[in-house]
Design a protein around this motif. Sequence first.
Motif, short mmCIF file in Angstrom:
data_model
loop_
_atom_site.label_atom_id
_atom_site.label_comp_id
_atom_site.label_asym_id
_atom_site.label_seq_id
_atom_site.Cartn_x
_atom_site.Cartn_y
_atom_site.Cartn_z
N ILE A 112 68.05 81.30 -31.92
CA ILE A 112 68.88 82.06 -30.67
C ILE A 112 68.93 83.61 -31.34
O ILE A 112 69.56 83.63 -32.22
CB ILE A 112 69.84 81.39 -30.23
CG1 ILE A 112 69.26 79.87 -29.87
CG2 ILE A 112 70.37 82.11 -29.05
CD1 ILE A 112 70.67 79.00 -29.48
N ALA A 113 68.56 84.49 -30.55
CA ALA A 113 68.61 85.78 -30.47
C ALA A 113 69.59 86.25 -29.50
O ALA A 113 69.77 86.05 -28.61
CB ALA A 113 67.45 86.64 -30.49
N GLY A 114 70.49 87.25 -30.14
CA GLY A 114 71.65 87.92 -29.18
C GLY A 114 72.94 87.29 -29.25
O GLY A 114 73.26 86.20 -29.66
N GLU A 115 73.90 87.42 -28.37
CA GLU A 115 75.14 87.15 -28.36
C GLU A 115 75.31 86.20 -26.94
O GLU A 115 74.35 86.33 -26.05
CB GLU A 115 76.10 88.63 -28.09
CG GLU A 115 76.05 89.61 -29.17
CD GLU A 115 76.51 88.76 -30.55
OE1 GLU A 115 77.24 88.08 -30.44
OE2 GLU A 115 75.77 89.15 -31.50
N GLY A 116 76.33 85.54 -27.16
CA GLY A 116 76.62 84.86 -25.94
C GLY A 116 75.83 83.40 -25.77
O GLY A 116 75.56 83.32 -24.58
N ALA A 117 75.33 82.96 -26.97
CA ALA A 117 74.47 81.81 -26.88
C ALA A 117 75.14 80.25 -26.38
O ALA A 117 76.03 79.77 -27.25
CB ALA A 117 73.80 81.40 -28.03
N SER A 118 75.64 80.39 -24.94
CA SER A 118 76.29 79.23 -24.56
C SER A 118 75.43 78.03 -24.08
O SER A 118 75.94 76.82 -23.64
CB SER A 118 77.16 79.52 -23.35
OG SER A 118 76.51 80.12 -22.39
N GLY A 119 74.16 78.23 -24.13
CA GLY A 119 73.08 77.38 -23.56
C GLY A 119 72.43 76.66 -24.54
O GLY A 119 72.67 76.76 -26.01
N GLY A 120 71.31 75.67 -24.17
CA GLY A 120 70.56 75.08 -25.39
C GLY A 120 70.75 73.97 -25.82
O GLY A 120 70.76 73.81 -26.94
N ALA A 121 72.00 73.23 -25.33
CA ALA A 121 72.52 71.92 -25.47
C ALA A 121 71.38 70.96 -25.86
O ALA A 121 70.58 70.99 -25.22
CB ALA A 121 73.71 71.39 -24.58
N GLY A 122 71.38 70.10 -26.76
CA GLY A 122 70.58 69.09 -27.12
C GLY A 122 69.60 69.59 -27.94
O GLY A 122 68.59 68.53 -28.37
N PHE A 123 69.65 70.74 -28.49
CA PHE A 123 68.39 71.16 -29.51
C PHE A 123 69.29 71.47 -30.76
O PHE A 123 70.20 72.00 -30.87
CB PHE A 123 67.68 72.38 -29.18
CG PHE A 123 66.84 72.14 -27.62
CD1 PHE A 123 65.72 71.75 -27.92
CD2 PHE A 123 67.40 72.42 -26.54
CE1 PHE A 123 64.81 71.33 -26.82
CE2 PHE A 123 66.57 72.19 -25.41
CZ PHE A 123 65.38 71.67 -25.63
N GLU A 124 68.38 71.28 -31.93
CA GLU A 124 68.94 71.99 -33.31
C GLU A 124 68.86 73.57 -32.88
O GLU A 124 68.08 73.84 -32.09
CB GLU A 124 67.97 71.56 -34.51
CG GLU A 124 68.27 69.97 -34.67
CD GLU A 124 67.10 69.66 -35.58
OE1 GLU A 124 66.74 70.36 -36.51
OE2 GLU A 124 66.35 68.51 -35.56
N ARG A 125 69.85 74.18 -33.55
CA ARG A 125 70.14 75.51 -33.38
C ARG A 125 70.24 76.32 -34.75
O ARG A 125 70.80 75.76 -35.74
CB ARG A 125 71.15 75.89 -32.61
CG ARG A 125 71.19 75.01 -31.21
CD ARG A 125 72.45 74.91 -30.68
NE ARG A 125 73.27 76.20 -30.43
CZ ARG A 125 73.42 76.76 -29.05
NH1 ARG A 125 72.70 76.30 -28.19
NH2 ARG A 125 74.14 78.00 -29.09
#
Length: 529
Positions: A138-151
């Motif tokens: 994930i690039a950038g700020e405010g990464a509040s989504g993408g639940a359920g994935f390794e990050r």
Amino acid sequence: MYTGLHDPGRWSLPAVLAEQAARRPDLEWITTTDGERLSFSAAHADARRVAGFLAAQGVEPGDRVAVLLPNGVDFARAWMGLGFLGATAVLLNTELRGAFLRHQLDNCGARLAIVDAALLGALDELEGRPGQLERLVIAGEGASGGAGFERAGWEGWRGAPPREGAPPAPHEIAAVMYTSGTSGPAKGVLMPHAHCYLYGLGAIEAVALRPDDVYYIVLPLFHANGLLMQLGATLIAGARAIVRPRFSATAWLDDVRAHGATVTNGLGVVPAYVTAQPPTPHDRDHRLRAMLNAPNAPAHEAILRERFGIRDVVSGFGMTECNIPIWGRLGQSRPGAAGWVYQRHFEVMIADPETDRPVPAGAIGEILVRPKTAWGFMAGYLDLPDKTVEAWRNLWFHTGDAATMDAEGVVTFVDRLKDCIRRRSENISAAEVEAVVAELPGVKEVAAYAVPSDVPGGEDEVMLAIVPAEAPERFDPAALVAQADARLPRFAQPRFVELVSELPKTATGKVQRAVLRKRGASRAWDRNR
């Protein structure tokens, strides 16, 4: 310029970057209108670290990695980093959502995606995990989504050890770009490194690009025009690139002037909106010497030359699959024409679409293309061997587009043979739009098709003919369009809706969109009213 310019055995853009970094280490390559800067040497060092970082995330040579990033230096780092790793960049339109996004993620088989934080919501809207996707960088700020994935955080590349090794070979697959056809979902085009390189080489020759030029780029980097014809051309030529996050008609001339741009490209509606801006006394106060437009409407060319004082306005014809086999020439204006065949690397025939035999000079036929240079063409459609063979029948690639070629070899695009909608410089599959709308409440049958835009040179608008499942007086087009908007990319959202009692069809049940197009939009509901 790159010393391997005309040696196809050395055609890969990562190899070009390595050489430019050695020969011109401090020369600025990319400047964004947001103030980011990247020299050739920094781009090379960063790309090597990105390659090392992605390898540590489990990406191996030959893997496909989805990229959902906006225009900027991080896009260039990811693109080049994947190249040095020997992986394939699956370059996805950042406006994709719903079924469009799911199809491409399902189809490409990527296990990892590099995603801008602002685009995570599109993944959250999908029901269940798409395809084989497991991990997000994930690039950038405010990464509040993408639940359920390794990050993982994109900034981790900065501390990664650089990956060493030779750049990729010309025949290896650099990228997958998706293109819409006449029916069915978008197809993934397998693009070898030499194919990607040849876009830039053709642009260099078409506009005589030199190291002292400045290329102003407003088109998205997930498409071949912005990434390969423009940014790739500056890499090969050793020229500067000015990259804007997205096109703005009101900022266009100010940017051109402020950054000393000498060359730029327009596509689709770009020249229409630029020339529609109110004239000012400063319209000629710039260094722009050449503009490449596709299509190049005569009315737009006249304004660009006369009002803006741009000496050369040229055009071309190409596709994601077949590169740019037709280019205009500096100093040889042919308003409305695409140009001449790029004979060093391509053969082109205008043929009868029923027989594949050449038509006489000046007659309308289908544009057929084949390459003269190894790997300077697509390697096929991803996991669609039948579609690849169909497109390549009789050993010519069939573009599905109609044109004429006169006795002097000048090719003029006439129309699309395909039943494809073109809007905002995007090709839209009518079948994909129909699949989304057909699932909405109250829709019994639907046909999507193109009607002309009321913006001069503005390509198409998307229109829907709908057979309602209930009484027509109870059907609300505005409510339907609002639901469709939530499921469609912005460029594919319908403008017009007409309710019909039945769809015109052939004896075999195929919808006759040509009949619908002839009826026009005068009786339709219009979202702009």
